[in-house]
Design a protein around this motif. Structure first.
Motif, PDB file in Angstrom:
ATOM      1  N   LEU A  52       0.846  -1.182   0.000  1.00 45.49           N
ATOM      2  CA  LEU A  52       0.000   0.000   0.000  1.00 45.49           C
ATOM      3  C   LEU A  52       0.885   1.236   0.000  1.00 45.49           C
ATOM      4  CD1 LEU A  52      -1.862  -2.305   1.360  1.00 45.49           C
ATOM      5  CD2 LEU A  52      -3.246  -0.366   2.108  1.00 45.49           C
ATOM      6  N   ALA A  53       0.607   2.192  -0.879  1.00 44.57           N
ATOM      7  CA  ALA A  53       1.456   3.372  -1.043  1.00 44.57           C
ATOM      8  C   ALA A  53       2.910   2.950  -1.244  1.00 44.57           C
ATOM      9  CB  ALA A  53       1.311   4.312   0.142  1.00 44.57           C
ATOM     10  N   PHE A 122      -8.300 -10.967  23.978  1.00 41.49           N
ATOM     11  CA  PHE A 122      -9.168  -9.952  23.383  1.00 41.49           C
ATOM     12  C   PHE A 122     -10.039 -10.566  22.290  1.00 41.49           C
ATOM     13  CE2 PHE A 122      -5.288  -9.689  20.827  1.00 41.49           C
ATOM     14  CZ  PHE A 122      -5.764  -9.556  19.519  1.00 41.49           C
ATOM     15  N   ASN A 123     -11.091  -9.847  21.918  1.00 42.56           N
ATOM     16  CA  ASN A 123     -12.077 -10.383  20.990  1.00 42.56           C
ATOM     17  C   ASN A 123     -12.323  -9.362  19.883  1.00 42.56           C
ATOM     18  OD1 ASN A 123     -14.031 -12.047  19.874  1.00 42.56           O
ATOM     19  ND2 ASN A 123     -15.662 -11.337  21.230  1.00 42.56           N
ATOM     20  N   GLY A 124     -11.716  -9.587  18.735  1.00 40.52           N
ATOM     21  CA  GLY A 124     -11.842  -8.660  17.619  1.00 40.52           C
ATOM     22  C   GLY A 124     -10.574  -8.635  16.800  1.00 40.52           C
ATOM     23  N   THR A 125     -10.410  -7.575  16.019  1.00 41.97           N
ATOM     24  CA  THR A 125      -9.306  -7.479  15.075  1.00 41.97           C
ATOM     25  C   THR A 125      -8.496  -6.215  15.323  1.00 41.97           C
ATOM     26  OG1 THR A 125     -10.537  -8.688  13.384  1.00 41.97           O
ATOM     27  CG2 THR A 125      -8.682  -7.366  12.633  1.00 41.97           C
ATOM     28  N   VAL A 126      -7.177  -6.365  15.292  1.00 40.59           N
ATOM     29  CA  VAL A 126      -6.257  -5.232  15.386  1.00 40.59           C
ATOM     30  C   VAL A 126      -5.540  -5.101  14.049  1.00 40.59           C
ATOM     31  CG1 VAL A 126      -4.282  -4.226  16.571  1.00 40.59           C
ATOM     32  CG2 VAL A 126      -5.920  -5.621  17.847  1.00 40.59           C
ATOM     33  N   HIS A 127      -5.608  -3.893  13.469  1.00 36.49           N
ATOM     34  CA  HIS A 127      -4.868  -3.588  12.242  1.00 36.49           C
ATOM     35  C   HIS A 127      -3.737  -2.623  12.590  1.00 36.49           C
ATOM     36  CE1 HIS A 127      -7.837  -5.564   9.774  1.00 36.49           C
ATOM     37  NE2 HIS A 127      -8.798  -4.741  10.142  1.00 36.49           N
ATOM     38  N   LEU A 128      -2.511  -3.042  12.335  1.00 41.10           N
ATOM     39  CA  LEU A 128      -1.344  -2.194  12.584  1.00 41.10           C
ATOM     40  C   LEU A 128      -0.888  -1.614  11.248  1.00 41.10           C
ATOM     41  CD1 LEU A 128       0.629  -4.471  15.062  1.00 41.10           C
ATOM     42  CD2 LEU A 128      -1.229  -2.863  15.536  1.00 41.10           C
ATOM     43  N   ILE A 129      -0.934  -0.293  11.141  1.00 40.86           N
ATOM     44  CA  ILE A 129      -0.673   0.411   9.889  1.00 40.86           C
ATOM     45  C   ILE A 129       0.721   1.045   9.959  1.00 40.86           C
ATOM     46  CG2 ILE A 129      -1.462   2.252   8.352  1.00 40.86           C
ATOM     47  CD1 ILE A 129      -4.257   1.904   9.852  1.00 40.86           C
ATOM     48  N   PHE A 130       1.634   0.524   9.162  1.00 41.77           N
ATOM     49  CA  PHE A 130       2.998   1.064   9.102  1.00 41.77           C
ATOM     50  C   PHE A 130       3.092   1.872   7.810  1.00 41.77           C
ATOM     51  CE2 PHE A 130       3.209  -2.480  11.977  1.00 41.77           C
ATOM     52  CZ  PHE A 130       4.063  -2.039  12.979  1.00 41.77           C
ATOM     53  N   GLN A 131       3.112   3.190   7.972  1.00 41.69           N
ATOM     54  CA  GLN A 131       2.905   4.105   6.855  1.00 41.69           C
ATOM     55  C   GLN A 131       4.195   4.744   6.356  1.00 41.69           C
ATOM     56  OE1 GLN A 131       0.424   7.748   7.556  1.00 41.69           O
ATOM     57  NE2 GLN A 131       2.120   8.582   6.360  1.00 41.69           N
ATOM     58  N   GLY A 140      -0.184   8.803   4.149  1.00 39.81           N
ATOM     59  CA  GLY A 140      -1.490   8.420   4.678  1.00 39.81           C
ATOM     60  C   GLY A 140      -2.568   8.530   3.613  1.00 39.81           C
ATOM     61  N   LYS A 141      -2.545   9.613   2.863  1.00 36.53           N
ATOM     62  CA  LYS A 141      -3.495   9.814   1.767  1.00 36.53           C
ATOM     63  C   LYS A 141      -3.318   8.737   0.707  1.00 36.53           C
ATOM     64  CE  LYS A 141      -4.947  13.439  -1.492  1.00 36.53           C
ATOM     65  NZ  LYS A 141      -4.637  12.842  -2.801  1.00 36.53           N
ATOM     66  N   LEU A 142      -2.063   8.406   0.392  1.00 35.85           N
ATOM     67  CA  LEU A 142      -1.798   7.395  -0.634  1.00 35.85           C
ATOM     68  C   LEU A 142      -2.292   6.020  -0.198  1.00 35.85           C
ATOM     69  CD1 LEU A 142       1.825   8.456  -1.682  1.00 35.85           C
ATOM     70  CD2 LEU A 142      -0.332   8.976  -2.847  1.00 35.85           C
ATOM     71  N   MET A 143      -2.128   5.682   1.085  1.00 38.88           N
ATOM     72  CA  MET A 143      -2.629   4.393   1.570  1.00 38.88           C
ATOM     73  C   MET A 143      -4.148   4.338   1.494  1.00 38.88           C
ATOM     74  SD  MET A 143      -0.175   3.302   4.781  1.00 38.88           S
ATOM     75  CE  MET A 143      -0.577   1.546   4.693  1.00 38.88           C
ATOM     76  N   ILE A 144      -4.808   5.433   1.812  1.00 39.72           N
ATOM     77  CA  ILE A 144      -6.268   5.485   1.707  1.00 39.72           C
ATOM     78  C   ILE A 144      -6.704   5.296   0.261  1.00 39.72           C
ATOM     79  CG2 ILE A 144      -8.260   7.038   1.903  1.00 39.72           C
ATOM     80  CD1 ILE A 144      -6.856   8.194   4.426  1.00 39.72           C
ATOM     81  N   GLU A 145      -6.005   5.963  -0.652  1.00 39.18           N
ATOM     82  CA  GLU A 145      -6.333   5.818  -2.074  1.00 39.18           C
ATOM     83  C   GLU A 145      -6.108   4.393  -2.565  1.00 39.18           C
ATOM     84  OE1 GLU A 145      -3.859   8.807  -3.796  1.00 39.18           O
ATOM     85  OE2 GLU A 145      -5.279  10.431  -3.394  1.00 39.18           O
ATOM     86  N   ASP A 146      -5.214   3.672  -1.901  1.00 36.26           N
ATOM     87  CA  ASP A 146      -4.962   2.264  -2.249  1.00 36.26           C
ATOM     88  C   ASP A 146      -5.926   1.313  -1.543  1.00 36.26           C
ATOM     89  OD1 ASP A 146      -2.980   2.759  -4.046  1.00 36.26           O
ATOM     90  OD2 ASP A 146      -1.317   2.179  -2.753  1.00 36.26           O
ATOM     91  N   GLY A 147      -6.956   1.855  -0.858  1.00 41.49           N
ATOM     92  CA  GLY A 147      -7.997   1.023  -0.275  1.00 41.49           C
ATOM     93  C   GLY A 147      -7.789   0.634   1.175  1.00 41.49           C
ATOM     94  N   LEU A 148      -7.031   1.433   1.927  1.00 43.81           N
ATOM     95  CA  LEU A 148      -6.710   1.083   3.309  1.00 43.81           C
ATOM     96  C   LEU A 148      -7.934   0.703   4.123  1.00 43.81           C
ATOM     97  CD1 LEU A 148      -4.773   0.952   5.755  1.00 43.81           C
ATOM     98  CD2 LEU A 148      -5.107   3.419   6.028  1.00 43.81           C
ATOM     99  N   PHE A 149      -8.920   1.581   4.182  1.00 40.20           N
ATOM    100  CA  PHE A 149     -10.048   1.314   5.076  1.00 40.20           C
ATOM    101  C   PHE A 149     -11.139   0.470   4.439  1.00 40.20           C
ATOM    102  CE2 PHE A 149      -8.413   5.261   7.240  1.00 40.20           C
ATOM    103  CZ  PHE A 149      -7.944   4.586   8.360  1.00 40.20           C
ATOM    104  N   GLU A 150     -11.113   0.323   3.107  1.00 41.49           N
ATOM    105  CA  GLU A 150     -12.006  -0.645   2.478  1.00 41.49           C
ATOM    106  C   GLU A 150     -11.530  -2.070   2.770  1.00 41.49           C
ATOM    107  OE1 GLU A 150     -12.631   3.182   0.558  1.00 41.49           O
ATOM    108  OE2 GLU A 150     -10.811   1.992   0.871  1.00 41.49           O
ATOM    109  N   CYS A 151     -10.223  -2.265   2.724  1.00 36.35           N
ATOM    110  CA  CYS A 151      -9.659  -3.597   2.978  1.00 36.35           C
ATOM    111  C   CYS A 151      -9.505  -3.893   4.465  1.00 36.35           C
ATOM    112  CB  CYS A 151      -8.294  -3.716   2.305  1.00 36.35           C
ATOM    113  SG  CYS A 151      -8.332  -3.557   0.507  1.00 36.35           S
TER     114      CYS A 151
END
Length: 383
Positions: A52-53, A122-131, A140-151
């Motif tokens: 991503l980015a 814990f119960n759920g999902t942790v996403h660690l974003i290394f930008q 950050g903008k480039l990662m979003i454009e690459d679908g960060l929060f959709e994926c």
């Protein structure tokens, strides 16, 4: 407070931070850094998505059957500076330096990753974003454009940044505006050059540019409320080559900062109007080249309160203080906060050299506390 479970990993985490410090890479070229970080995360059982980015990474860990998810972000890039710390782990990449502490931010999130990988509760999902590219291209903008929060959808997203001058390990934040927007404009004034002895035959871009500079001095004071923190700076004025030559062009580099999105838009519009009309009044032409801009960093009030509560519960009530006013620096975590509510929090680096200086170094004393902040925030959110 020390975390007994984590303390065994702390020496390794310090070594990780020092290795990252030795290999600084400029935005969108963090190839070695990305490979090193991804390798650690995979060894701890995270599902790692790369690319991503260009060099960005998202590491995912899921426990239980909950659909809830939280995101944490760390920036990885360095600055184009020559390091002068003399440290044993000083930069091995001449002309590049971790002068903003991104090596420490990445290490703190890696510390949290290590702790989370050993936690089944814990119960759920942790996403660690290394930008990548926080300092230059708006990674950050480039990662979003690459679908960060959709994926990798998140209910909340958090980031932590070291802050020289704040006591070691002290946390600080505020709801609402946390940091200013930044927009950078290259303004080119085109006139008509000629001999310095015959100015009446020219359109002098130095005079035009000077008029623009002076007109911009009233932009904030006569267009923006004094209750709105706003800064307009002409940081560079380049023109001419000799005292007896009137040049054809002048180039001005202008930066604008504000903590309010409406004021940011107003600044962009008014700077162009002022420059264009000033140029026209001298029969010159103004052209505008806008660089990548970052919006204001706007914290979600509930996310800040959740962070404060975790800090107080984990480290004591005095470990957190309210930030009295927004920072006038900028931060591309703002792009993530435009999409997902969250909070940008400071952690004290102590009396170190300032950020973006050649003698700065991230304080290893705060590695454990930063890692434990992310870890306990994840556990609190994903009960």
């Amino acid at each position: 407070m020390r975390d007994a479970t984590f303390s065994e990993f702390l020496p390794e985490l310090v070594e990780i931070r020092h290795r990252l410090h030795e290999m600084p890479e400029i935005g969108l070229s963090e190839v070695k850094t990305s490979e090193f970080v991804a390798g650690l995360l995979q060894s701890w059982g995270f599902e790692v998505t790369r690319g991503l980015a260009t060099t960005g990474i998202v590491a995912t860990l899921k426990r239980g059957n909950s659909n809830r998810a939280i995101g944490f972000r760390a920036d990885m890039d360095a600055l184009p500076m020559l390091e002068e710390t003399g440290l044993a782990y000083q930069s091995k990449h001449p002309g590049a330096m971790h002068a903003c502490g991104h090596d420490g931010h990445t290490s703190m999130l890696l510390g949290a990753a290590w702790a989370l990988s050993r936690d089944e509760s814990f119960n759920g999902t942790v996403h660690l974003i290394f930008q990548p590219a926080e300092e230059n291209f708006g990674g950050g903008k480039l990662m979003i454009e690459d679908g960060l929060f959709e994926c990798f959808p998140c209910e909340r997203v958090y980031a932590l940044h070291n802050w020289p001058g704040l006591p070691v390990g002290q946390f600080s934040s505020r709801p609402g505006a946390m940091a200013a927007s930044i927009d950078v404009l290259t303004l080119t004034i085109r006139g008509k050059g000629g001999h310095g002895a015959q100015p009446e035959l020219t359109v002098d871009p130095v005079v035009v540019g000077s008029s623009v500079v002076m007109a911009l001095q009233t932009l904030v004071s006569r267009n923006v409320s004094p209750h709105q923190p706003t800064v307009v700076t002409v940081g560079s004025f380049q023109s001419g080559s000799a005292s007896n030559i009137i040049p054809d062009t002048a180039v001005l580099e202008i930066s604008m900062r504000s903590t309010d999105p409406a004021v940011r838009k107003q600044l962009q519009e008014r700077v162009e109007q002022i420059a264009r009309f000033q140029a026209q009044s001298f029969n010159a032409e103004a052209t505008f080249d806008w660089q990548v801009g970052y919006p204001a960093t706007i914290n979600d009030a509930q996310a800040v309160e959740d962070a404060r509560a975790v800090i107080a519960e984990t480290f004591g009530a005095d470990a957190y203080v309210d930030l009295p006013e927004p920072l006038m620096g900028s931060e591309d975590f703002s792009f993530l906060l435009e999409k997902v509510p969250g909070a940008y929090v400071l952690i004290g680096n102590g009396q170190s050299s300032g950020l973006h200086t050649t003698r700065y170094d991230f304080n290893d004393e705060i590695l454990e506390r930063g890692a434990m902040y992310f870890y306990h925030l994840a556990r609190a959110a994903l009960v």
